[in-house]
Motif scaffolding. Structure first.
Motif, PDB file in Angstrom:
ATOM      1  N   GLU A  68       0.864  -1.172   0.000  1.00  0.00           N
ATOM      2  CA  GLU A  68       0.000   0.000   0.000  1.00  0.00           C
ATOM      3  C   GLU A  68       0.903   1.225   0.000  1.00  0.00           C
ATOM      4  O   GLU A  68       1.543   1.545   1.015  1.00  0.00           O
ATOM      5  CB  GLU A  68      -0.924  -0.012   1.221  1.00  0.00           C
ATOM      6  N   ASN A  74      -3.583   6.519   5.131  1.00  0.00           N
ATOM      7  CA  ASN A  74      -4.892   5.883   5.066  1.00  0.00           C
ATOM      8  C   ASN A  74      -4.956   4.682   5.996  1.00  0.00           C
ATOM      9  O   ASN A  74      -3.924   4.069   6.296  1.00  0.00           O
ATOM     10  CB  ASN A  74      -5.173   5.404   3.633  1.00  0.00           C
ATOM     11  N   THR A  78      -7.255   0.412   2.547  1.00  0.00           N
ATOM     12  CA  THR A  78      -7.920   1.468   1.782  1.00  0.00           C
ATOM     13  C   THR A  78      -7.724   1.264   0.283  1.00  0.00           C
ATOM     14  O   THR A  78      -6.599   1.104  -0.185  1.00  0.00           O
ATOM     15  CB  THR A  78      -7.394   2.851   2.170  1.00  0.00           C
ATOM     16  N   LEU A  80      -9.078   3.210  -3.248  1.00  0.00           N
ATOM     17  CA  LEU A  80      -9.797   4.368  -3.769  1.00  0.00           C
ATOM     18  C   LEU A  80     -10.515   4.001  -5.065  1.00  0.00           C
ATOM     19  O   LEU A  80     -10.008   3.218  -5.867  1.00  0.00           O
ATOM     20  CB  LEU A  80      -8.830   5.521  -4.023  1.00  0.00           C
ATOM     21  N   LYS A  89      -8.350  12.239  -3.930  1.00  0.00           N
ATOM     22  CA  LYS A  89      -7.687  11.756  -2.715  1.00  0.00           C
ATOM     23  C   LYS A  89      -6.333  11.145  -3.045  1.00  0.00           C
ATOM     24  O   LYS A  89      -5.333  11.389  -2.342  1.00  0.00           O
ATOM     25  CB  LYS A  89      -8.571  10.714  -2.019  1.00  0.00           C
ATOM     26  N   ASP A  93      -2.662  12.424  -1.721  1.00  0.00           N
ATOM     27  CA  ASP A  93      -1.674  11.572  -1.054  1.00  0.00           C
ATOM     28  C   ASP A  93      -0.329  11.615  -1.776  1.00  0.00           C
ATOM     29  O   ASP A  93       0.729  11.659  -1.143  1.00  0.00           O
ATOM     30  CB  ASP A  93      -2.180  10.132  -0.988  1.00  0.00           C
TER      31      ASP A  93
END
Length: 247
Positions: A68, A74, A78, A80, A89, A93
């Motif tokens: 990840e 997050n 998570t 998206l 988002k 990030d």
């Protein structure tokens, strides 16, 4: 080749990082050893298309780790959505996490692979979109023997947050393994001038690399949405597998 999937949480310099692991079925007890691939996702983290890509690679006889990439930003797990909210988002990030944090993430992945007795020392890196950039970033580590970068974003622009270190492309000369760069000519995120800048940097660094430009859109490997090009995707999977078997 059948594969199996699992998850592991690794300790990094910036907190725990959830990693998805794909490998040949029974790899730990088969009495064989396998090369490994660090596979870096888009800004959306491990979506269904990313998982299918990891399965595709693992089924050829590789241990594939999908970290990840924004684990500090997050909750674990998570993912998206491929919509405007997910894109906003993910980009937020991307602009928040300093490049140096990926270096410590990469080292945690490499250290973990060393604990698996069925994994060979040969480790490659592959990624799409921002993941293509992160695969290139991983290649700065001499432990990475081969790297396959698909339409790497932000590599040419030198605009990702960077602390006291250097931007990724400025360190191209640190790459020791074989490198493959893949681009779509109709990709709005990387212009022809941007691709030329990257190419010139690789020439100046005297790297061992291959260069492919296709009449394709950004994210042409993603098997969801209208930009998907199945023929090109198959061709690139075959090229990537061939590269990693050369490690």
């Amino acid at each position: 080749m059948q594969i199996e999937q699992s998850k592991v949480s690794l300790t990094t310099a910036t907190g725990p990082m959830l990693v998805y692991q794909y490998q040949p079925l029974g790899a730990a007890t088969a009495g064989k050893t396998y090369p490994a691939i660090l596979f870096y996702s888009e800004i959306f983290q491990q979506t269904a298309p990313i998982a299918r890509s990891a399965v595709m690679l693992a089924s050829h006889g590789f241990v594939v780790l999908v970290p990840e990439i924004f684990h500090e930003l997050n909750p674990p797990g998570t993912v998206l959505a491929y919509d405007d909210a997910g894109k906003d988002k993910g980009n937020q990030d991307k602009w928040t996490k300093p490049l140096e944090r990926y270096d410590s993430d990469n080292q945690a992945l490499l250290d973990y692979l060393k604990t698996l007795p069925y994994v060979r020392p040969e480790v490659g890196a592959m990624g799409v979109c921002i993941g293509g950039h992160l695969a290139f970033r991983a290649a700065l580590n001499p432990a990475i023997k081969a790297t396959y970068c698909l339409y790497a974003t932000d590599l040419h622009s030198d605009t990702l947050p960077c602390g006291k270190g250097q931007q990724t492309l400025d360190r191209a000369a640190d790459i020791q393994g074989e490198l493959v760069m893949v681009w779509g000519k109709q990709d709005p995120h990387v212009s022809a001038e941007g691709r030329q800048k990257v190419y010139q940097k690789l020439i100046e660094a005297n790297l061992r690399f291959s260069w492919h430009e296709y009449n394709a859109q950004h994210a042409f490997m993603r098997d969801e949405g209208e930009r998907y090009d199945a023929a090109l995707a198959l061709q690139n999977y075959q090229q990537a597998v061939a590269l990693f078997f050369r490690m």
